[in-house]
Design a protein around this motif. Structure first.
Motif, PDB file in Angstrom:
ATOM      1  N   ALA A   1       2.040   6.399  -3.188  1.00 31.99           N
ATOM      2  CA  ALA A   1       2.782   5.877  -2.034  1.00 31.99           C
ATOM      3  C   ALA A   1       2.536   4.380  -1.879  1.00 31.99           C
TER       4      ALA A   1
ATOM      5  N   THR B   1       5.353   1.482  -2.375  1.00 29.67           N
ATOM      6  CA  THR B   1       5.613   0.512  -1.312  1.00 29.67           C
ATOM      7  C   THR B   1       5.569  -0.904  -1.866  1.00 29.67           C
TER       8      THR B   1
ATOM      9  N   VAL C   1       9.911   8.031  -4.426  1.00 27.53           N
ATOM     10  CA  VAL C   1       8.972   8.343  -3.345  1.00 27.53           C
ATOM     11  C   VAL C   1       8.901   9.845  -3.137  1.00 27.53           C
TER      12      VAL C   1
ATOM     13  N   THR D   1       9.286  14.271   2.138  1.00 31.79           N
ATOM     14  CA  THR D   1       8.775  12.957   2.519  1.00 31.79           C
ATOM     15  C   THR D   1       9.810  12.177   3.315  1.00 31.79           C
TER      16      THR D   1
ATOM     17  N   ALA E   1      10.677   8.430   4.212  1.00 31.97           N
ATOM     18  CA  ALA E   1      10.431   7.021   3.913  1.00 31.97           C
ATOM     19  C   ALA E   1      11.385   6.184   4.752  1.00 31.97           C
TER      20      ALA E   1
ATOM     21  N   ILE F   1       5.816   5.520   4.904  1.00 29.74           N
ATOM     22  CA  ILE F   1       6.013   6.726   4.092  1.00 29.74           C
ATOM     23  C   ILE F   1       5.164   7.814   4.713  1.00 29.74           C
TER      24      ILE F   1
END
Length: 135
Positions: free
Chosen positions: A52, A56, A93, A101, A103, A116
């Motif tokens: 993660a 990012t 992601v 997830t 995001a 996230i």
């Protein structure tokens, strides 16, 4: 006169010692198996967190490459709709953490906040990574 030999008086003692040894050994092996299970779960959670953070940073690099679009707020997105040009990142992601997830990328006065948020099903925990950058 009745005399007993020492071997006859101690019959069955060695069997009892073996049974106790087997019980102690099996408790130790169960403890090792439990530690291994927890170790694998923790390693998986650490991997998800690392991915993660890496993803990012990858999005931040995409923003630096497209600086004009980033300064205009073009990378803002919610959990369900990726910003144009970030569709692959959005899918990466979800693949790196979990399909559920969330995001999000928020644009607020020249600062992007990337969040996230995902659930770790193996550890029954929720994880969240929040990072900010200025394009």
């Amino acid at each position: 006169m009745n005399t007993f030999s020492p071997i006859r008086r101690q019959g069955g003692i060695s069997l009892l010692e073996v049974l106790i040894s087997v019980v102690v050994l099996s408790i130790g092996l169960l403890g090792i198996a439990g530690l291994q299970t927890i170790s694998l779960k923790s390693t998986n959670m650490a991997h998800e967190r690392a991915m993660a953070v890496i993803l990012t940073e990858t999005l931040f690099e995409v923003m630096r490459v497209n600086e004009a679009a980033a300064r205009a707020g073009a990378f803002a997105m919610d959990c369900h709709t990726p910003a144009p040009g970030t569709e692959q990142w959005f899918e990466d992601v979800k693949a790196a953490t979990s399909p559920q997830t969330c995001a999000t990328v928020a644009w607020n006065d020249g600062v992007y906040t990337v969040t996230i948020d995902w659930s770790n099903e193996r550890m029954n925990t929720d994880s969240i990574i929040v990072m900010e950058t200025r394009p």
